[in-house]
Enzyme design. Structure first.
Site, mmCIF file in Angstrom:
data_model
loop_
_atom_site.group_PDB
_atom_site.id
_atom_site.type_symbol
_atom_site.label_atom_id
_atom_site.label_comp_id
_atom_site.label_asym_id
_atom_site.label_seq_id
_atom_site.Cartn_x
_atom_site.Cartn_y
_atom_site.Cartn_z
ATOM 1 N N SER B 334 0.711 2.073 16.313
ATOM 2 C CA SER B 334 0.756 3.365 15.607
ATOM 3 C C SER B 334 1.465 4.460 16.376
ATOM 4 C CB SER B 334 -0.670 3.826 15.295
ATOM 5 O OG SER B 334 -1.278 2.864 14.475
ATOM 6 N N ASP B 358 -3.374 7.051 -0.501
ATOM 7 C CA ASP B 358 -3.539 5.911 0.400
ATOM 8 C C ASP B 358 -4.794 5.154 0.011
ATOM 9 O OD1 ASP B 358 -4.076 4.138 2.409
ATOM 10 O OD2 ASP B 358 -4.258 5.644 3.996
ATOM 11 N N HIS B 379 -7.315 6.724 3.091
ATOM 12 C CA HIS B 379 -7.525 8.093 3.536
ATOM 13 C C HIS B 379 -7.298 9.101 2.424
ATOM 14 C CE1 HIS B 379 -7.616 6.654 7.687
ATOM 15 N NE2 HIS B 379 -6.610 5.854 7.331
#
Lengths: 366, 612
Positions: B334, B358, B379
């Site tokens: 990430s 998401d 999210h």
């Protein structure tokens, strides 16, 4: 030029040219020896005693009439041969060679005596033989030469042996050896070379000759001597490194610096100019000998002067040729320069006899 | 008797013959004179140099190696002169007998005995000396000297030991030195015009050259130059007098940008876990901290170690010799997301206001394959800012899906991926920035859209070293200004350069920074646990490198029983914001959580660097 100084009732026989040049050469020799021995004054003092004694001996030996040498030549040769046998039996062995006879006060290298005695004997043997020398006399002479060569060679001392052999052959040649014989035997010698090589030369002698032919074969073995000698001579250059400044000699790179290789020390320290000056003394002596031979009173004197001067010339040349690497290392001192009593004295004796031969004239012949 | 007539003939013949002989000698003498002339005049220079070579012997004098300092002038590596007992193994017939008699005088422990016995034969065959006991006490020296006649092949001499004051801290950054091999010493001497092959064996004894790290990359200047003593020698090789002494030139000291205190903090924080920490001064690109753990003692390696101890280091499954900082390859995971986000902005694929839902996964339209986020259920609505803070995979899967792969690769290459970013690192790895050509050539497969999607979250084939991650972090911090990394501030090869990225202005950079600040400061940030630890405002991006692909948390719980299957923890960070001075990257192998495992290490290092 006075050859004969008259003092009241007796005469003194003297050749100032030879005497002065030989004396100068001897003194130069002492001077060089001091450097070659790395400043060892004992060596130089000992050598100068020989020089002094030798000059006196030379003077004394030039007094007797040539007839004295002619008459006693066989006796001289006999004594010399006996000395050689004595050496064979009682001789002192150094490095596997029996060449020296210890006389207590002096160690005599007996081959140096026979080197002188043989030419005088041959001169007295051949002076009355008709020209050209007959085959019979030639063979008698050659047999004697070969016998004496073998005596010296078996010590073993190839170098002196060769000089003795050459000395005999010079006399035979000068006395009038027939050209036919010369060419025939020359051919035979060349043909018999391989036989001589295999049967007469010691392995170390063969090795020396082989390394002479191909020095790069073995840089730190048998040709070490000649390599170091060449470095010493070459690094002397035109002007030399200066007296006592030759590193090759002083740092022990040069073997036998006091004896066989003393020329390399001189060349290193005095350069090309120095050796040219030194060699001019030798040339002067040899030229003087030719002159004296030409003016000798009879055939015996001529032969003796010619023979002994050629012994001198060949000794010198073998030494020089060996040191600069154009001849094999056979072990040969430089006349009047190298350390060593016997060789030094033998040349004073030779020149004493030469002067005797040259200065005594027979009035009746005029 | 011959008569009077014949006498004239005889005389003439004699003269002729004498002349023949003299002419023969004349020719021989000319030949001799010619030979002498060529020796003394034509070949003079050859023989002169041969004569000089004969009488001189050069003895090399070793230079003293340069000292290595940290950026505050503290010594990291120094040379310590010690009186060592040295043996000439080639002369010793029985090492057992020798050791029996020498141990009556000087105490040896088992490992010293082992070391001697192990190295004896090799040193003897190479005719090298063997140091059998280092750093003798005055008492030991006295004891040996009075009995030295019993040990003709042993002697005491001063030797320099290379001592690192922090032997474990700088194992990989500074590296170690070691004995020089024949080829190396030959090269060194040849470069100095000292090609005395026969003396090499003798005088290279105890000479050390850098084998790894800075000791290796700066070996040329650290090493110095050999001096020599020229002696006059005689034919037996005896040294007679010193004729010339050219002093050795000591090696230049090396002033590095490393910071001992920061290095200590990084090393202690790693606490022997497998991983690496790299910290960079942003303004200069200077490496201030460079740690790979676990490490080893460079002093032991430089100055002699028994083969047992060495073998246990070699066999250690944690690979202490492996320089993870510049040779370890890890997926950026990430941490790549800020760069991907910038790519979306640059290429107008998204803007800061773009937002999407998401659901916790992304479905690749081509083959319906599902790419999961780290949080089940997702999210909610995410824009770029939130996507970085919460580390939304779906957002970046979808962004990558809309990207041109070649443009994306080009973009990542600007941040140092797939290339060497350090001037003086020892043997750095370039990581891997995969391209379609690379995949075809190496894996024999064409590039799939799914590969691009994976690249969007830093997984898949992409890999980078901690050093490259720190470089990447520095460029992010510095609004796109890059410069090659170096351990030395004054390195001339360094130059600052704006990376080739258009359409990104300072506002964009500031927005990226504030997103990365949010990673820690936001209550929903993935590294919010670091809030308590940090003493300054820090921007960060954590990552978790999946080693085994699992669909559910339950599956992961099964595979994590094997420690080697656990995710790597990774973080990049820089601070203080808004004007960052230092950029850091941390990798903790199998540490599982970038934010809470790698994060504290990065924060501690930044705290230490910034508190000064």
């Amino acid at each position: 030029m006075k050859k004969k100084l008259e003092f009241k009732n007796f005469s003194i026989y003297f050749d100032q040219y030879l005497f002065i040049s030989i004396s100068l050469l001897s003194v130069l020799g002492l001077f060089f020896l001091y450097s070659a021995s790395q400043g060892d004054s004992n060596t130089v003092i000992k050598q100068s005693i020989f020089v002094g004694f030798g000059l006196v001996l030379m003077f004394i030996l030039s007094q007797p009439d040539p007839d004295f040498y002619k008459i006693f030549s066989s006796l001289f040769l006999l004594i010399a041969i006996l000395l050689m046998f004595a050496t064979m039996i009682f001789g002192r062995e150094i490095n596997g060679a029996k060449r020296w006879l210890d006389l207590g006060f002096f160690t005599l290298q007996t081959s140096e005596i026979i080197k002188i005695a043989l030419p005088i004997f041959l001169a007295s043997y051949l002076y009355n033989k008709p020209l050209p020398i007959s085959l019979k006399h030639t063979f008698i002479t050659l047999t004697l030469i070969c016998f004496i060569f073998y005596l010296v060679y078996s010590q073993p001392d190839l170098g002196t042996g060769l000089v003795v052999f050459m000395a005999g052959v010079y006399i035979l040649f000068l006395a009038g050896l027939s050209w036919k014989f010369i060419f025939t035997s020359f051919g035979l010698i060349i043909l018999s070379m391989p036989f001589l090589w295999n049967n007469f030369l010691e392995p170390f002698q063969r090795q020396r000759i082989l390394t002479f032919i191909n020095p790069s074969n073995d840089p730190y073995g048998s040709s070490w001597n000649i390599t170091q000698s060449k470095i010493a001579i070459g690094s002397g250059g035109m002007n030399g490194k200066g007296y006592l400044d030759g590193s090759q000699a002083n740092l022990n790179f040069l073997p036998e610096a006091e004896t066989d290789f003393i020329f390399a020390v001189i060349a290193e320290e005095f350069g090309f100019i120095g050796i040219c000056i030194l060699l001019s003394f030798f040339f002067f002596i040899l030229l003087r000998c030719i002159y004296l031979a030409f003016n000798a009173r009879d055939r015996f004197c001529r032969l003796t002067i010619g023979g002994l001067s050629l012994v001198f010339a060949s000794t010198l040349f073998i030494n020089l040729g060996m040191v600069v690497g154009i001849m094999p290392v056979v072990g040969m001192p430089m006349p009047f320069i190298s350390k060593g009593g016997s060789s030094l004295l033998s040349f004073y004796i030779a020149f004493g006899i030469i002067i005797s031969m040259a200065t005594h004239k027979k009035l009746m012949q005029k | 008797m011959i008569d009077i007539d014949e006498r004239y003939v005889e005389k003439k013949s004699f003269f002729n013959r004498l002349l023949v002989v003299y002419i023969f000698f004349g020719i021989a003498f000319s030949f001799f004179l010619y030979q002498t002339y060529s020796l003394q005049i034509s070949e003079y220079t050859n023989y002169e140099s041969a004569s000089i070579k004969n009488k001189t012997k050069e003895v090399l004098v070793q230079p003293v190696r340069g000292i290595i300092y940290d950026r505050n002038g503290n010594i990291i590596v120094k040379n310590v002169p010690t009186y060592d007992l040295i043996l000439k193994p080639s002369q010793v017939i029985s090492i057992e007998n020798f050791l029996n008699s020498i141990s009556e005088i000087i105490d040896f422990n088992e490992s010293e005995f082992d070391y001697i016995k192990e190295n004896f034969a090799a040193k003897a065959s190479l005719n090298r000396e063997l140091v059998i006991k280092k750093d003798l006490s005055m008492e030991e020296i006295a004891k040996f000297e009075v009995r030295s006649y019993r040990f003709p092949y042993a002697f005491i001499d001063v030797r320099y030991s290379r001592i690192n004051n922090y032997p474990h801290l700088f194992s990989h950054a500074v590296g170690y030195v070691g004995g020089v091999n024949n080829e190396e010493i030959e090269n060194i001497l040849r470069n100095q015009d000292l090609a005395q092959i026969e003396t090499i064996f003798k005088y290279s004894n105890g000479f050390q050259i850098g084998k790894t790290g800075l000791e290796n990359t700066y070996d040329d200047s650290l090493r110095g130059k050999f001096g020599k003593k020229v002696y006059q020698v005689d034919a037996t090789g005896r040294l007679l007098k010193e004729e010339e002494y050219i002093k050795p030139i000591s090696g230049e000291d090396l002033f590095t940008s490393l910071d001992i205190e920061a290095q200590k903090v990084a090393y202690n924080q790693m606490n022997n876990r497998r991983g690496a920490v790299v910290a960079i001064e942003i303004d200069t690109g200077a490496i201030v901290s460079y740690v790979s753990t676990p490490s080893f003692s460079t002093n032991a390696i430089s100055n002699g170690i028994s083969s047992n101890a060495f073998n246990s280091l070699i066999k250690d499954i944690n690979k202490p010799f492996f320089d993870r900082a510049s040779q370890g390859r890890y997926s950026p995971a990430s941490t790549i997301k800020p760069a991907i986000g910038l790519f979306g902005i640059e290429k107008n694929i998204i803007d800061w206001n773009f937002s999407m839902k998401d659901p916790g996964f992304f479905v690749l339209p081509e083959d319906q394959r599902v790419y999961r986020g780290w949080r089940e259920g997702g999210h909610g609505n995410v824009n770029l800012n939130k996507a970085i803070i919460v580390s939304s995979n779906t957002f970046f899967f979808s962004l990558a899906y809309k990207s041109d792969i070649n443009e994306l690769i080009n973009h990542l290459s600007n941040f140092g991926f797939g290339k060497n970013v350090c001037i003086d690192c020892f043997n750095p790895d370039n990581g891997l920035l995969p391209t379609p050509e690379w995949k075809m050539n190496n894996l024999n497969f064409g590039w799939f859209k799914g590969d691009t999607v994976n690249l969007g979250v830093g997984q898949g084939y992409l890999s980078a070293t901690p050093l490259q991650l720190a470089y990447y972090s520095m460029i992010l911090a510095n609004h796109g200004i890059s410069q090659n990394l170096s351990f030395v501030n004054k390195n001339k090869e360094k130059k600052k350069q704006k990376i080739n990225i258009e359409n990104i202005n300072d506002q964009d950079w500031n927005k990226i920074h504030s997103s990365m600040i949010g990673v820690i400061d936001s209550p929903i940030g993935t590294a919010k646990r670091l809030q308590k630890l940090k003493k300054f405002k820090v921007a960060a991006k954590s990552g978790t490198v999946e080693l085994v692909s699992t669909d559910t948390k339950e599956d992961y719980k099964i595979i994590r029983k094997n420690e080697g299957n656990r995710d790597h923890a990774i973080i990049i960070a820089f601070g203080p914001m808004p004007n960052p001075k230092y950029a850091v990257s941390v990798v903790v192998e199998n540490g599982e959580s970038g934010g809470s495992v790698a994060g504290p290490v990065a924060i501690a290092v930044l705290n230490n660097l910034l508190e000064k």
